[in-house]
Scaffold this active site. Structure first.
Site, PDB file in Angstrom:
ATOM      1  CD  GLU A 197      -5.191   0.666  -3.043  1.00  0.00           C
ATOM      2  OE1 GLU A 197      -6.170  -0.155  -2.575  1.00  0.00           O
ATOM      3  OE2 GLU A 197      -5.232   2.183  -2.245  1.00  0.00           O
ATOM      4  CG  ASP A 221      -0.815   3.182   6.365  1.00  0.00           C
ATOM      5  OD1 ASP A 221      -0.932   4.382   5.627  1.00  0.00           O
ATOM      6  OD2 ASP A 221      -1.210   3.933   6.958  1.00  0.00           O
ATOM      7  CG  ASP A 225      -1.337   1.116   1.579  1.00  0.00           C
ATOM      8  OD1 ASP A 225      -2.321   2.230   0.339  1.00  0.00           O
ATOM      9  OD2 ASP A 225      -2.427   1.648   2.232  1.00  0.00           O
TER      10      ASP A 225
END
Length: 210
Positions: free
Chosen positions: A68, A141, A7
């Site tokens: 992502e 996160d 992430d």
């Protein structure tokens, strides 16, 4: 299969590693957050995060990395630095010779919860449930990195450089195609993504927000 989920973020970069077996049972291997101090120059911050990702690859030996995808937001500075971290993660994957997959936020949400519009709290709750954890990993996160890893572990698509982008494809209009028979989890993901894309294609309120 062992998947490393990233992430991307400059101040906090989520790093999550999961294992998935042939029956799609998923288990936690490792989760952490790489941090960099705002007082440092950006290139030093990126180097620190890159070192943490390299260490995770060396220690846990994933078979694939999933990141992502970053989308433009109102805060251009935040998007720019996040994309820089994304580039660092891609470099780490390249140096390690790992296959790389990139997933959109809606794809991650749909894979983990069945809905491409699920909220962050719902995604994080499902991450804990899928991995059999008593508590949601903190900070956010960390949970997000695990969600990205789970998404790829269950989908197996989104690989960069793949001829057909993996085994399952959902067109922008919501059509579903697969190279072979889909598992129940894959079918659920494909249906959720297809529904989201079909609605986005015909609903002007959704289109207007893009």
């Amino acid at each position: 299969m062992r998947v490393l989920g990233i992430d991307p973020g400059l101040t906090r970069c989520g790093i999550g590693v999961v294992d998935v077996d042939a029956a799609r049972r998923t288990s936690l291997v490792h989760v952490d957050v790489a941090r960099s101090a705002p007082a440092l120059a950006t290139h030093f911050r990126l180097a620190k995060i890159g070192d943490e990702i390299d260490l995770a690859i060396k220690t846990y030996k994933p078979e694939v990395m999933a990141i992502e995808r970053v989308f433009a937001q109102d805060n251009l500075q935040s998007v720019t630095t996040t994309m820089q971290v994304m580039g660092v993660a891609m470099l780490c994957a390249g140096r390690a010779g790992l296959p790389l997959a990139i997933h959109t936020p809606s794809e991650v949400k749909a894979a983990v919860t069945g809905s491409g519009t699920a909220g962050k709290a719902q995604v994080q709750h499902m991450v804990a449930r899928v991995l059999g954890l008593q508590k949601v990993p903190k900070p956010a996160d960390a949970a997000d990195a695990l969600a990205i890893a789970i998404c790829h572990a269950w989908r197996g698509t989104g690989l960069q450089g793949a001829g057909q982008d993996g085994d399952i494809n959902v067109s922008l209009s919501g059509g579903v195609s697969a190279r072979g028979k889909m598992t129940a989890a894959q079918q659920q993901w494909a249906n959720a993504i297809a529904t989201t894309r079909r609605k986005g294609a015909v609903d002007p309120r959704v289109r207007g927000k893009r």
